[in-house]
Design an enzyme around this catalytic site. Structure first.
Site, PDB file in Angstrom:
ATOM      1  N   ASP A 235      88.324   1.337   1.226  1.00 33.64           N
ATOM      2  CA  ASP A 235      88.756   1.328   2.639  1.00 33.64           C
ATOM      3  C   ASP A 235      88.127   2.461   3.425  1.00 33.64           C
ATOM      4  OD1 ASP A 235      90.360   3.172   1.100  1.00 33.64           O
ATOM      5  OD2 ASP A 235      91.708   3.327   2.812  1.00 33.64           O
TER       6      ASP A 235
ATOM      7  N   GLU B 235      93.135   4.195   0.309  1.00 28.12           N
ATOM      8  CA  GLU B 235      93.101   5.630  -0.009  1.00 28.12           C
ATOM      9  C   GLU B 235      93.396   6.449   1.235  1.00 28.12           C
ATOM     10  OE1 GLU B 235      91.227   9.650  -0.810  1.00 28.12           O
ATOM     11  OE2 GLU B 235      90.849   8.269   0.818  1.00 28.12           O
TER      12      GLU B 235
HETATM   13 ZN   LIG Z   1      87.057   9.362   1.083  1.00 24.59          ZN
END
Ligand SMILES: [Zn+2]
Length: 380
Positions: free
Chosen positions: A80, A141
């Site tokens: 992401d 993340e």
């Molecule tokens: Zn990163």
């Protein structure tokens, strides 16, 4: 070691131009499954973490069986990106990549993924022997390490690995703080501010009093505290009944993390408990709720650790000098280390990340690819 620079450049651009804002990683996950399948991966799995993370994709586990002796490792990147992430157009000036300026580029973390792809291509193409290795590509993340937190560590065969996810180049991150998240709600009593101010208890004032004597910013060499959001009150003519503030404590020392968290808790309790009714007419008493949640665990590696020895030896073998540093942020590597899997972070060359000025040099990605090959193929 033959690295195909232009192949690396084109797969990097393709990854960047495949939009993948946090929670919408399905498109890039499909592309990556196809790429690694074409590269001859022995196993490609998607886990069921989507239910926990709310993403449209799970984390990917891509495995290559060993063809030589030596200990297996894993490589990790996140799929992401932060926003603005939709409609990325990659611009190349010389050997530096930028976005057109209205979105991020996505080199965080696609510079790492592109280097892994090129490393695998080179290893397969040139029949270089290697121990088994795994590639773990996570979701979400950037919005709280959600994919890494939701994965089942028993799906990972290797005992140690590397996250390719840091700015700069020639850099290995060996330490990162642990963090606690604090949700603090102060409850007072609502009353009409013009007609019956004596009946009310102002929750915002109480929270402000506590905040004004709470340590914040950089506390010591190892620790920081921040309060980042505040929500409360309904109108200027109503004494606010409730306010919620959200903050965090970070420290490279677990003892300091605990003691600072306690200190903040005690400060709020004391302010609320010491409240005195100025007119004697207030309705009720103020109340306090504090929720403390560990956000991510500490990461602390030593120079003697096998995971560091291996990257150091690999770098030496390709004449690359490495610098070792401590970071202030949390990343997937914190979560992997928390699972008991020693994980170091390797810088990928990306800079100005989380901004529309984000950029990366092709040469750094080439050198990263060489380093990955040297790490993966190390046979001892
Ligand atoms: Zn990163």
């Amino acid at each position: 070691m033959i690295i195909d620079r232009e192949q690396l450049a084109s797969s990097f651009a393709l990854l960047c131009e495949t939009d993948s804002p946090s929670g919408e990683e399905k498109k890039i996950a499909s592309l990556l499954k196809e790429i690694f399948s074409n590269l001859g991966a022995d196993e490609i799995l998607e886990d069921d973490s989507a239910r926990a993370t709310g993403s449209d994709s799970g984390n990917l586990f891509i495995r290559f069986n060993g063809t030589g002796k030596g200990k297996g490792i894993f490589l990790n990147c996140h799929m992401d990106t932060v926003e603005p992430a939709v409609g990325v157009k990659v611009v190349r000036k010389g050997d530096t990549f930028y976005s057109e300026g209205d979105t991020i580029l996505g080199s965080d973390d696609k510079s790492g993924i592109a280097a892994i792809i090129e490393a695998v291509r080179s290893i397969r193409h040139n029949f270089i022997d290697h121990p088994p290795f795994e590639i773990i590509l996570t979701t979400c993340e950037e919005v709280g390490l959600l994919g890494a937190k939701a994965l089942d560590p028993s799906m990972i065969n290797a005992q140690m690995g590397y996250s390719l996810d840091s700015t700069g180049f020639g850099l290995v991150i060996v330490g990162a703080p642990a963090s606690n998240r604090l949700d603090i709600t102060v409850r007072g009593t609502a009353a009409h501010a013009g007609l019956h101010p004596e009946w009310g208890i102002n929750a915002i004032s109480l929270a402000a009093m506590a905040l004004s004597i709470t340590p914040q910013g950089r506390i010591d060499r190892e620790s920081t505290v921040n309060f980042g959001t505040i929500h409360g009150g309904t109108a200027s003519n109503i004494i606010p009944e409730q306010v919620t503030i959200v903050g965090e404590v970070r420290s490279h020392s677990i003892e300091r993390l605990d003691s600072l968290t306690n200190q903040i808790e005690n400060t709020f309790h004391k302010v609320v408990n010491d409240w005195q009714d100025p007119s004697g007419e207030a309705r009720g008493k103020p109340e306090l709720t504090i929720n403390i949640k560990p956000d991510f665990p500490i990461m602390k590696l030593n120079q003697e650790d096998e995971v560091i020895q291996r990257v150091e030896a690999a770098a030496k073998s390709i004449d690359l000098n490495l610098e070792y540093k401590i970071a202030g942020g949390g990343s997937d590597a914190n979560i992997f280390n928390g699972y008991g899997l020693q994980t170091a972070i390797i810088a990928t060359g990306m800079t100005h990340v989380h901004s529309t000025d984000e950029q990366v040099d092709l040469q750094d990605m080439v050198d990263l690819t060489r380093l990955i090959i040297a790490i993966v193929c190390r046979q001892e």
